[in-house]
Design a protein around this motif. Structure first.
Motif, PDB file in Angstrom:
ATOM      1  N   SER A  74       0.839  -1.197   0.000  1.00 37.89           N
ATOM      2  CA  SER A  74       0.000   0.000   0.000  1.00 37.89           C
ATOM      3  C   SER A  74       0.879   1.254   0.000  1.00 37.89           C
ATOM      4  CB  SER A  74      -0.946  -0.025   1.206  1.00 37.89           C
ATOM      5  OG  SER A  74      -1.880   1.038   1.119  1.00 37.89           O
ATOM      6  N   TRP A  75       0.332   2.371   0.444  1.00 37.06           N
ATOM      7  CA  TRP A  75       1.007   3.664   0.377  1.00 37.06           C
ATOM      8  C   TRP A  75       2.334   3.635   1.143  1.00 37.06           C
ATOM      9  CZ3 TRP A  75      -1.401   6.604  -3.070  1.00 37.06           C
ATOM     10  CH2 TRP A  75      -2.764   6.383  -3.291  1.00 37.06           C
ATOM     11  N   GLY A  76       3.447   3.801   0.426  1.00 39.65           N
ATOM     12  CA  GLY A  76       4.768   3.824   1.046  1.00 39.65           C
ATOM     13  C   GLY A  76       5.307   2.458   1.404  1.00 39.65           C
ATOM     14  N   GLU A  77       4.536   1.415   1.195  1.00 44.60           N
ATOM     15  CA  GLU A  77       5.013   0.057   1.472  1.00 44.60           C
ATOM     16  C   GLU A  77       5.776  -0.438   0.237  1.00 44.60           C
ATOM     17  OE1 GLU A  77       1.601  -1.325   4.689  1.00 44.60           O
ATOM     18  OE2 GLU A  77       1.385  -1.949   2.594  1.00 44.60           O
ATOM     19  N   ASP A 114       8.123   0.850  -9.907  1.00 47.09           N
ATOM     20  CA  ASP A 114       6.670   1.029  -9.938  1.00 47.09           C
ATOM     21  C   ASP A 114       6.047   0.842 -11.317  1.00 47.09           C
ATOM     22  OD1 ASP A 114       6.858   1.398  -7.264  1.00 47.09           O
ATOM     23  OD2 ASP A 114       5.898   3.360  -7.217  1.00 47.09           O
ATOM     24  N   ILE A 115       6.801   0.279 -12.234  1.00 48.01           N
ATOM     25  CA  ILE A 115       6.182  -0.228 -13.456  1.00 48.01           C
ATOM     26  C   ILE A 115       5.377  -1.480 -13.128  1.00 48.01           C
ATOM     27  CG2 ILE A 115       6.704  -1.255 -15.718  1.00 48.01           C
ATOM     28  CD1 ILE A 115       6.914   1.812 -15.601  1.00 48.01           C
ATOM     29  N   LEU A 116       5.679  -2.092 -11.985  1.00 46.75           N
ATOM     30  CA  LEU A 116       4.904  -3.243 -11.529  1.00 46.75           C
ATOM     31  C   LEU A 116       4.381  -3.028 -10.117  1.00 46.75           C
ATOM     32  CD1 LEU A 116       6.702  -6.546 -12.624  1.00 46.75           C
ATOM     33  CD2 LEU A 116       4.657  -5.496 -13.603  1.00 46.75           C
ATOM     34  N   PHE A 117       3.092  -3.209  -9.945  1.00 44.21           N
ATOM     35  CA  PHE A 117       2.432  -3.329  -8.646  1.00 44.21           C
ATOM     36  C   PHE A 117       1.799  -4.722  -8.658  1.00 44.21           C
ATOM     37  CE2 PHE A 117       2.822   1.137  -9.173  1.00 44.21           C
ATOM     38  CZ  PHE A 117       2.541   1.813  -7.988  1.00 44.21           C
ATOM     39  N   ILE A 118       2.132  -5.549  -7.683  1.00 43.52           N
ATOM     40  CA  ILE A 118       1.608  -6.915  -7.666  1.00 43.52           C
ATOM     41  C   ILE A 118       0.669  -7.089  -6.467  1.00 43.52           C
ATOM     42  CG2 ILE A 118       2.190  -9.362  -7.503  1.00 43.52           C
ATOM     43  CD1 ILE A 118       3.004  -8.051 -10.155  1.00 43.52           C
ATOM     44  N   GLY A 119      -0.600  -7.417  -6.751  1.00 52.03           N
ATOM     45  CA  GLY A 119      -1.584  -7.606  -5.699  1.00 52.03           C
ATOM     46  C   GLY A 119      -2.030  -6.321  -5.035  1.00 52.03           C
ATOM     47  N   THR A 120      -1.647  -5.212  -5.616  1.00 48.56           N
ATOM     48  CA  THR A 120      -2.019  -3.900  -5.097  1.00 48.56           C
ATOM     49  C   THR A 120      -2.263  -2.985  -6.287  1.00 48.56           C
ATOM     50  OG1 THR A 120      -1.337  -2.120  -3.577  1.00 48.56           O
ATOM     51  CG2 THR A 120       0.404  -3.164  -4.872  1.00 48.56           C
ATOM     52  N   THR A 121      -3.202  -2.081  -6.182  1.00 54.96           N
ATOM     53  CA  THR A 121      -3.667  -1.313  -7.334  1.00 54.96           C
ATOM     54  C   THR A 121      -2.587  -0.379  -7.872  1.00 54.96           C
ATOM     55  OG1 THR A 121      -5.885  -1.359  -6.392  1.00 54.96           O
ATOM     56  CG2 THR A 121      -5.481   0.214  -8.171  1.00 54.96           C
ATOM     57  N   PRO A 122      -2.199  -0.505  -9.145  1.00 53.76           N
ATOM     58  CA  PRO A 122      -1.222   0.409  -9.743  1.00 53.76           C
ATOM     59  C   PRO A 122      -1.742   1.843  -9.783  1.00 53.76           C
ATOM     60  CG  PRO A 122      -1.459  -1.577 -11.067  1.00 53.76           C
ATOM     61  CD  PRO A 122      -2.582  -1.576 -10.064  1.00 53.76           C
ATOM     62  N   LEU A 123      -0.791   2.755  -9.877  1.00 53.27           N
ATOM     63  CA  LEU A 123      -1.094   4.184  -9.782  1.00 53.27           C
ATOM     64  C   LEU A 123      -0.352   4.918 -10.882  1.00 53.27           C
ATOM     65  CD1 LEU A 123      -2.426   6.283  -7.774  1.00 53.27           C
ATOM     66  CD2 LEU A 123      -0.208   6.373  -6.651  1.00 53.27           C
ATOM     67  N   ILE A 124      -1.059   5.687 -11.675  1.00 58.32           N
ATOM     68  CA  ILE A 124      -0.427   6.407 -12.778  1.00 58.32           C
ATOM     69  C   ILE A 124      -0.499   7.912 -12.519  1.00 58.32           C
ATOM     70  CG2 ILE A 124      -2.536   6.381 -14.210  1.00 58.32           C
ATOM     71  CD1 ILE A 124      -0.612   5.975 -16.644  1.00 58.32           C
ATOM     72  N   TRP A 125       0.678   8.530 -12.374  1.00 58.96           N
ATOM     73  CA  TRP A 125       0.764   9.968 -12.150  1.00 58.96           C
ATOM     74  C   TRP A 125       0.991  10.742 -13.455  1.00 58.96           C
ATOM     75  CZ3 TRP A 125      -0.627  11.157  -7.397  1.00 58.96           C
ATOM     76  CH2 TRP A 125      -0.268  10.353  -6.312  1.00 58.96           C
ATOM     77  N   ALA A 126       1.679  10.106 -14.426  1.00 59.89           N
ATOM     78  CA  ALA A 126       2.095  10.820 -15.628  1.00 59.89           C
ATOM     79  C   ALA A 126       1.430  10.273 -16.887  1.00 59.89           C
ATOM     80  CB  ALA A 126       3.619  10.769 -15.764  1.00 59.89           C
ATOM     81  N   GLY A 127       1.733   9.030 -17.232  1.00 61.18           N
ATOM     82  CA  GLY A 127       1.190   8.435 -18.436  1.00 61.18           C
ATOM     83  C   GLY A 127       1.884   8.932 -19.691  1.00 61.18           C
ATOM     84  N   ASP A 152     -10.039  -7.259  -5.764  1.00 63.85           N
ATOM     85  CA  ASP A 152      -9.617  -7.470  -4.384  1.00 63.85           C
ATOM     86  C   ASP A 152      -8.213  -6.946  -4.104  1.00 63.85           C
ATOM     87  OD1 ASP A 152     -12.032  -8.772  -3.676  1.00 63.85           O
ATOM     88  OD2 ASP A 152     -11.287 -10.656  -4.535  1.00 63.85           O
ATOM     89  N   TRP A 153      -7.644  -6.217  -5.041  1.00 67.25           N
ATOM     90  CA  TRP A 153      -6.303  -5.693  -4.829  1.00 67.25           C
ATOM     91  C   TRP A 153      -6.316  -4.588  -3.775  1.00 67.25           C
ATOM     92  CZ3 TRP A 153      -3.682  -5.153 -10.334  1.00 67.25           C
ATOM     93  CH2 TRP A 153      -3.446  -6.454 -10.835  1.00 67.25           C
ATOM     94  N   ASN A 154      -5.203  -4.460  -3.097  1.00 75.20           N
ATOM     95  CA  ASN A 154      -5.011  -3.448  -2.067  1.00 75.20           C
ATOM     96  C   ASN A 154      -5.189  -2.037  -2.646  1.00 75.20           C
ATOM     97  OD1 ASN A 154      -3.400  -1.692  -0.162  1.00 75.20           O
ATOM     98  ND2 ASN A 154      -3.001  -3.657   0.825  1.00 75.20           N
ATOM     99  N   SER A 155      -5.698  -1.123  -1.828  1.00 72.76           N
ATOM    100  CA  SER A 155      -5.773   0.313  -2.149  1.00 72.76           C
ATOM    101  C   SER A 155      -6.515   0.628  -3.452  1.00 72.76           C
ATOM    102  CB  SER A 155      -4.366   0.917  -2.192  1.00 72.76           C
ATOM    103  OG  SER A 155      -3.639   0.632  -1.017  1.00 72.76           O
ATOM    104  N   PRO A 156      -7.734   0.097  -3.636  1.00 75.63           N
ATOM    105  CA  PRO A 156      -8.453   0.335  -4.888  1.00 75.63           C
ATOM    106  C   PRO A 156      -8.873   1.784  -5.101  1.00 75.63           C
ATOM    107  CG  PRO A 156      -9.881  -0.738  -3.284  1.00 75.63           C
ATOM    108  CD  PRO A 156      -8.503  -0.750  -2.711  1.00 75.63           C
ATOM    109  N   GLU A 157      -8.851   2.595  -4.036  1.00 77.97           N
ATOM    110  CA  GLU A 157      -9.199   4.009  -4.205  1.00 77.97           C
ATOM    111  C   GLU A 157      -8.212   4.757  -5.098  1.00 77.97           C
ATOM    112  OE1 GLU A 157      -7.103   3.805  -0.096  1.00 77.97           O
ATOM    113  OE2 GLU A 157      -8.403   2.541  -1.340  1.00 77.97           O
ATOM    114  N   ARG A 158      -7.058   4.138  -5.375  1.00 75.79           N
ATOM    115  CA  ARG A 158      -6.109   4.753  -6.310  1.00 75.79           C
ATOM    116  C   ARG A 158      -6.723   4.967  -7.694  1.00 75.79           C
ATOM    117  NH1 ARG A 158      -1.164   0.760  -4.562  1.00 75.79           N
ATOM    118  NH2 ARG A 158      -0.342   1.992  -2.814  1.00 75.79           N
TER     119      ARG A 158
END
Length: 365
Positions: free
Chosen positions: A43-46, A215-228, A305-311
């Motif tokens: 999750s965040w910072g993990e 951070d090109i890979l998030f496994i079991g936790t929701t990926p996050l795109i800042w730039a694209g 069911d991935w972690n932090s879906p609010e991303r």
């Protein structure tokens, strides 16, 4: 993860956000003098980091979000680094959870992509200190869901001490690709951004067939795109699939292989299509994010069911900006507004992890 031994566990019984860890926090031996520092559950910072040891020298892949956690990691690495001191540090991108511990390795040569360093100069600890203060103020306000937003802000920052951080940017940059000799072995830095951030890079150790994908890979936790754009991220994933690699260390989540890469590729293909349809229908970013995570089609995916879906809130805003061909990043005020909407989305997902970030405020106090 079960293929690799945790040779220096921290013994932590809970994650940063008080969840049960899905794997032990600590230093893992990936073989061939390559090591991964793993922080569950992503999750965040993990975030994860890495160490590549050669003859009398080593290279560190990323530091962590604050001084305390970075010091714990470096202490665990001492059995390796006492004979192979850290001569190089590679910061894979400009998120603070991958470089705000740099002050502890400032004697090494710190390397990043040129675009990454340019962004890093504006990613300062005071931004999250301000978010923490704002959270404490909002938590006491009982109208317009301000207390819920404040609670989410406070829980977001609670595990970390940003006040100790001395901003320490890289001392050397590269573009596209750089090969570093680390005690007689080659380590290849590969720029793949802008994707997750403006200047993403991966670290490849060819003789060990190990890739630190950051951070090109998030496994079991929701990926996050800042730039694209998302296309660049998909291109980076295709690059990994073409590489001679067996173990892949993500920026967040457990060690994986190419199956994990395919899963993240499926996530972005799905999300981009879902966002595009709502953009073309004229939905706002907020409504689109809420609609996607509550839709039946998303509920049928493996991502639900991935972690932090609010991303998803940040993801929708970023993809909308790219669809509008507006490359300008959000201002601080705009980012706080996005995070506020993200906090309210978290409350719409009461069964998601981390639970503490979406718990009713009155129960959390």
């Amino acid at each position: 993860m079960e293929h690799f031994a945790c040779i220096a566990p921290t013994g932590a019984e809970f994650t940063r956000f008080r969840e049960k860890p899905k794997y032990a926090e600590g230093l893992y031996d990936l073989g061939n003098d390559v090591f991964a520092w793993m922080t569950p559950n992503g999750s965040w910072g993990e975030s994860n980091a890495g160490l590549v040891a050669g003859d009398g020298a080593s290279l560190l892949v990323d530091t962590l979000w604050d001084v305390k956690y970075t010091r714990t990691m470096l202490d665990a690495m001492k059995p390796v680094t006492k004979d192979a001191p850290i001569g190089y540090v590679v910061n894979t991108h400009a998120d603070g959870d991958h470089f705000w511990g740099n002050q502890l390795v400032a004697d090494a040569e710190i390397v990043s992509s040129e675009n990454c360093r340019g962004q890093m100069l504006h990613v300062l600890p005071k931004s999250l200190l301000m978010l923490e203060k704002l959270g404490k103020l909002l938590r006491a306000v009982k109208i317009f869901d301000a207390d819920k937003i404040g609670h989410w802000f406070c829980q977001f920052t609670a595990p970390y001490d940003f006040g100790e951080v001395v901003h320490t940017p890289p001392t050397r940059t590269f573009e596209q690709e750089l090969v570093i000799d680390v005690g007689g072995r080659q380590v290849v830095l590969i720029e793949v951004g802008p994707a997750h951030t403006n200047g993403d890079a991966m670290v490849y150790v060819p003789d060990a067939k190990v890739l630190f994908a950051a951070d090109i890979l998030f496994i079991g936790t929701t990926p996050l795109i800042w730039a694209g754009p998302v296309k660049n991220w998909l291109d980076a994933l295709d690059k990994i699939l073409d590489m001679d690699v067996e173990a892949i260390v993500p920026g967040h989540g457990p060690v994986t292989d190419k199956f994990g890469v395919e899963t993240v590729k499926s996530f972005w293909t799905c999300v981009e299509e879902q966002v595009r349809r709502r953009f073309e229908a004229g939905m706002t970013e907020k409504d689109a994010a809420f609609d996607i995570v509550s839709s039946d089609s998303f509920a049928r995916t493996e991502f639900k069911d991935w972690n932090s879906p609010e991303r998803m809130m940040v993801n929708v805003h970023t993809i909308y900006r790219n669809l509008k061909r507006n490359p300008k990043p959000p201002t601080i005020i705009e980012m706080i507004n996005i995070f506020s909407k993200q906090a309210l989305l978290a409350y719409r997902l009461p069964n998601a992890q981390p639970a503490i970030m979406r718990r009713e405020t009155r129960k959390a106090r």
